[in-house]
Scaffold this motif. Structure first.
Motif, short mmCIF file in Angstrom:
data_model
loop_
_atom_site.label_atom_id
_atom_site.label_comp_id
_atom_site.label_asym_id
_atom_site.label_seq_id
_atom_site.Cartn_x
_atom_site.Cartn_y
_atom_site.Cartn_z
N LYS A 102 -8.46 20.48 -49.63
CA LYS A 102 -7.05 20.21 -49.32
C LYS A 102 -6.29 21.52 -49.15
CE LYS A 102 -3.14 17.41 -50.86
NZ LYS A 102 -2.66 16.45 -51.88
N GLY A 107 -8.85 17.36 -44.92
CA GLY A 107 -8.79 16.08 -45.61
C GLY A 107 -10.16 15.46 -45.73
N THR A 109 -11.87 11.69 -46.12
CA THR A 109 -11.63 10.26 -46.06
C THR A 109 -12.79 9.56 -46.75
OG1 THR A 109 -10.46 10.45 -43.96
CG2 THR A 109 -11.31 8.27 -44.53
N ASP A 116 -7.42 8.78 -48.32
CA ASP A 116 -7.32 10.00 -47.52
C ASP A 116 -6.72 11.05 -48.45
OD1 ASP A 116 -6.58 12.11 -45.91
OD2 ASP A 116 -5.61 10.87 -44.38
N THR A 117 -7.46 12.12 -48.70
CA THR A 117 -7.00 13.10 -49.69
C THR A 117 -5.79 13.91 -49.23
OG1 THR A 117 -8.56 14.78 -48.90
CG2 THR A 117 -9.30 13.32 -50.70
N ASP A 119 -3.22 12.41 -47.98
CA ASP A 119 -2.12 11.50 -48.29
C ASP A 119 -1.59 11.85 -49.68
OD1 ASP A 119 -0.97 9.05 -49.60
OD2 ASP A 119 -1.40 8.16 -47.66
N LYS A 121 -0.72 10.11 -52.15
CA LYS A 121 -1.30 9.31 -53.22
C LYS A 121 -2.79 9.54 -53.38
CE LYS A 121 0.10 5.87 -51.04
NZ LYS A 121 0.53 4.78 -50.26
N GLY A 122 -3.39 10.30 -52.46
CA GLY A 122 -4.84 10.45 -52.42
C GLY A 122 -5.48 10.90 -53.72
#
Length: 133
Positions: A102, A107, A109, A116-117, A119, A121-122
């Motif tokens: 990140k 990212g 998935t 999805d890292t 995101d 909230k990931g």
């Protein structure tokens, strides 16, 4: 102006050499190769696949380590993998690699968990299933 294609890699892993696992391995490799190549927004950055190797430790996972090195070298924009348990079975390893990737703008998935890292909230969503894996 044409948009630059996203360089997408896939990581596949099966943990035993049993025949049904090898079929799963071949199916994962075929699925991700076709999936990436059929998306006009993607360019295949590689299919990294370890077979017959435990996910509890990343040291012996040559393809995983090569994928991380290629990520550090700027060759990959996104990684797709079937599930958290395919990526890492150790929560600390999983979170450390996801955070490093990140930080590089890459990212990951996780398809099964729909995470999805990149995101917001990931990482929170990642913590619970990775601890169970």
């Amino acid at each position: 102006m044409q948009r630059k294609k996203l360089r997408v890699a896939a990581y596949c892993r099966v943990s035993t050499d049993q025949e049904e696992q090898l079929l799963s391995y071949e199916n994962q490799v075929r699925f991700y190769t076709e999936s990436i190549n059929s998306n006009p927004e993607y360019e295949c950055a590689g299919i990294y696949a370890d077979e017959g190797i435990s996910g509890t430790n990343t040291k012996k996972r040559d393809e995983f380590n090569r994928m991380i090195m290629d990520s550090r070298a700027g060759k990959i924009d996104r990684i797709i993998t079937k599930s958290i348990s395919r990526f890492a079975r150790n929560t600390l390893d999983c979170l450390n690699y996801v955070r490093e990737l990140k930080g590089l703008g890459i990212g990951v998935t996780f398809e099964k968990e729909n995470i999805d890292t990149l995101d917001a909230k990931g990482e929170v969503l990642l913590t619970i299933p990775s601890s169970l894996a």
